[in-house]
Motif scaffolding. Structure first.
Motif, PDB file in Angstrom:
ATOM      1  N   UNK A 207      38.899  42.660  38.324  1.00  0.00           N
ATOM      2  CA  UNK A 207      38.160  41.971  37.275  1.00  0.00           C
ATOM      3  C   UNK A 207      38.257  40.456  37.406  1.00  0.00           C
ATOM      4  N   UNK A 208      39.443  39.969  37.802  1.00  0.00           N
ATOM      5  CA  UNK A 208      39.616  38.521  37.889  1.00  0.00           C
ATOM      6  C   UNK A 208      38.857  37.938  39.077  1.00  0.00           C
ATOM      7  N   UNK A 209      38.638  38.748  40.119  1.00  0.00           N
ATOM      8  CA  UNK A 209      37.848  38.290  41.256  1.00  0.00           C
ATOM      9  C   UNK A 209      36.380  38.174  40.866  1.00  0.00           C
ATOM     10  N   UNK A 210      35.900  39.178  40.124  1.00  0.00           N
ATOM     11  CA  UNK A 210      34.527  39.125  39.624  1.00  0.00           C
ATOM     12  C   UNK A 210      34.353  37.928  38.704  1.00  0.00           C
ATOM     13  N   UNK A 211      35.347  37.696  37.853  1.00  0.00           N
ATOM     14  CA  UNK A 211      35.299  36.558  36.934  1.00  0.00           C
ATOM     15  C   UNK A 211      35.221  35.246  37.707  1.00  0.00           C
ATOM     16  N   UNK A 212      36.026  35.129  38.761  1.00  0.00           N
ATOM     17  CA  UNK A 212      36.020  33.907  39.574  1.00  0.00           C
ATOM     18  C   UNK A 212      34.654  33.646  40.179  1.00  0.00           C
ATOM     19  N   UNK A 213      34.037  34.682  40.743  1.00  0.00           N
ATOM     20  CA  UNK A 213      32.720  34.535  41.372  1.00  0.00           C
ATOM     21  C   UNK A 213      31.666  34.149  40.345  1.00  0.00           C
ATOM     22  N   UNK A 214      31.683  34.812  39.196  1.00  0.00           N
ATOM     23  CA  UNK A 214      30.693  34.535  38.153  1.00  0.00           C
ATOM     24  C   UNK A 214      30.813  33.089  37.667  1.00  0.00           C
TER      25      UNK A 214
ATOM     26  N   UNK B 229      37.949  24.746  36.621  1.00  0.00           N
ATOM     27  CA  UNK B 229      39.384  24.747  36.908  1.00  0.00           C
ATOM     28  C   UNK B 229      39.881  26.174  37.114  1.00  0.00           C
ATOM     29  N   UNK B 230      39.510  27.042  36.179  1.00  0.00           N
ATOM     30  CA  UNK B 230      39.966  28.436  36.230  1.00  0.00           C
ATOM     31  C   UNK B 230      39.384  29.153  37.444  1.00  0.00           C
ATOM     32  N   UNK B 231      38.089  28.976  37.657  1.00  0.00           N
ATOM     33  CA  UNK B 231      37.402  29.713  38.719  1.00  0.00           C
ATOM     34  C   UNK B 231      37.941  29.374  40.100  1.00  0.00           C
ATOM     35  N   UNK B 232      38.075  28.095  40.407  1.00  0.00           N
ATOM     36  CA  UNK B 232      38.530  27.706  41.746  1.00  0.00           C
ATOM     37  C   UNK B 232      40.005  28.021  41.952  1.00  0.00           C
ATOM     38  N   UNK B 233      40.790  27.981  40.870  1.00  0.00           N
ATOM     39  CA  UNK B 233      42.198  28.381  40.985  1.00  0.00           C
ATOM     40  C   UNK B 233      42.294  29.869  41.314  1.00  0.00           C
ATOM     41  N   UNK B 234      41.460  30.680  40.646  1.00  0.00           N
ATOM     42  CA  UNK B 234      41.439  32.116  40.938  1.00  0.00           C
ATOM     43  C   UNK B 234      40.973  32.378  42.363  1.00  0.00           C
ATOM     44  N   UNK B 235      39.984  31.608  42.820  1.00  0.00           N
ATOM     45  CA  UNK B 235      39.504  31.785  44.193  1.00  0.00           C
ATOM     46  C   UNK B 235      40.595  31.453  45.201  1.00  0.00           C
ATOM     47  N   UNK B 236      41.356  30.407  44.923  1.00  0.00           N
ATOM     48  CA  UNK B 236      42.450  30.040  45.815  1.00  0.00           C
ATOM     49  C   UNK B 236      43.490  31.150  45.896  1.00  0.00           C
TER      50      UNK B 236
END
Length: 221
Positions: A5-12, A193-200
């Protein structure tokens, strides 16, 4: 599904910030003009970098406590990912500087401190590759990593604030305040901030799994 779910959230959110970052309105400021949109990409690169560097330090400490190879692998792959985002942060900052300060590199204290911090982590990788014995390499690099992190924080976050600097947020220049940002920008920047941190974290996780597979394969052989 609960693991993705957090990967989908990051992409969105990344797609949202990319689209909104280019299409939504921004404050009309002298000199800055449309280059202020770079904030949506430049600053989140640093947030992503700090996130994985922090995880790297935590697992370096865990490795010294437990001696588990898995902890060392997580530490080094988070460091590798952090260096990648470090490069992105430097490049986006240089592009912004070109259009606002007139040149890619002006020897601003913030730029110079960031360059030194980058070399500090490049030295971490050189150190790892210079030691053949696995346990010795892991232990020495873990100790180096633990000391390198606070030095990096001081170089990037503290020293530039103590000197005159053109960079926003340093040397008396405002940043993220009412003079250079409004609620429209915050609606894009903070999710970024949240999205790119999750992507990292996602990238570091993939790199760790690949390294773990290679480690187990070598152990079998």
């Amino acid at each position: 599904m609960y693991q993705t779910w957090w990967k989908v959230l990051a992409v969105v959110i990344i797609f949202y910030t990319l689209i909104a970052g280019f299409l939504l309105g921004v404050p009309r400021l002298p000199i800055m003009h449309e280059t202020i949109r770079n904030t949506y990409f430049h600053v989140p690169m640093w947030i992503a970098m700090f996130t994985v560097f922090t995880i790297s330090v935590i697992y370096s400490i865990k490795y010294l406590q437990t001696g588990k190879e898995e902890h060392d692998m997580i530490a080094v792959e988070c460091a590798n990912t952090g260096i990648f985002f470090f490069v992105l942060g430097l490049v986006t900052g240089m592009l912004w500087a070109r259009y606002t300060w007139g040149e890619y590199w002006s020897n601003d204290p913030k730029q110079n401190s960031a360059a030194i911090a980058f070399l500090l982590y490049c030295a971490y990788l050189v150190l790892r590759n210079s030691i053949d014995e696995e346990q010795k390499r892991a232990k020495i690099s873990a100790i180096y990593n633990i000391f390198a992190f606070p030095v990096m924080v001081v170089l990037i976050m503290v020293l530039p604030r103590l000197t005159d600097s053109l960079h926003p947020g340093n040397g008396g220049n405002p940043a993220f305040g009412k003079l250079d940002m409004d609620n429209r920008m915050r609606m894009v920047l903070y999710p970024a901030f949240i999205a790119w941190a999750l992507l990292a974290v996602w990238i570091a996780t993939i790199r760790y799994r690949i390294r773990l597979i290679e480690y187990k394969k070598n152990a079998i052989n």
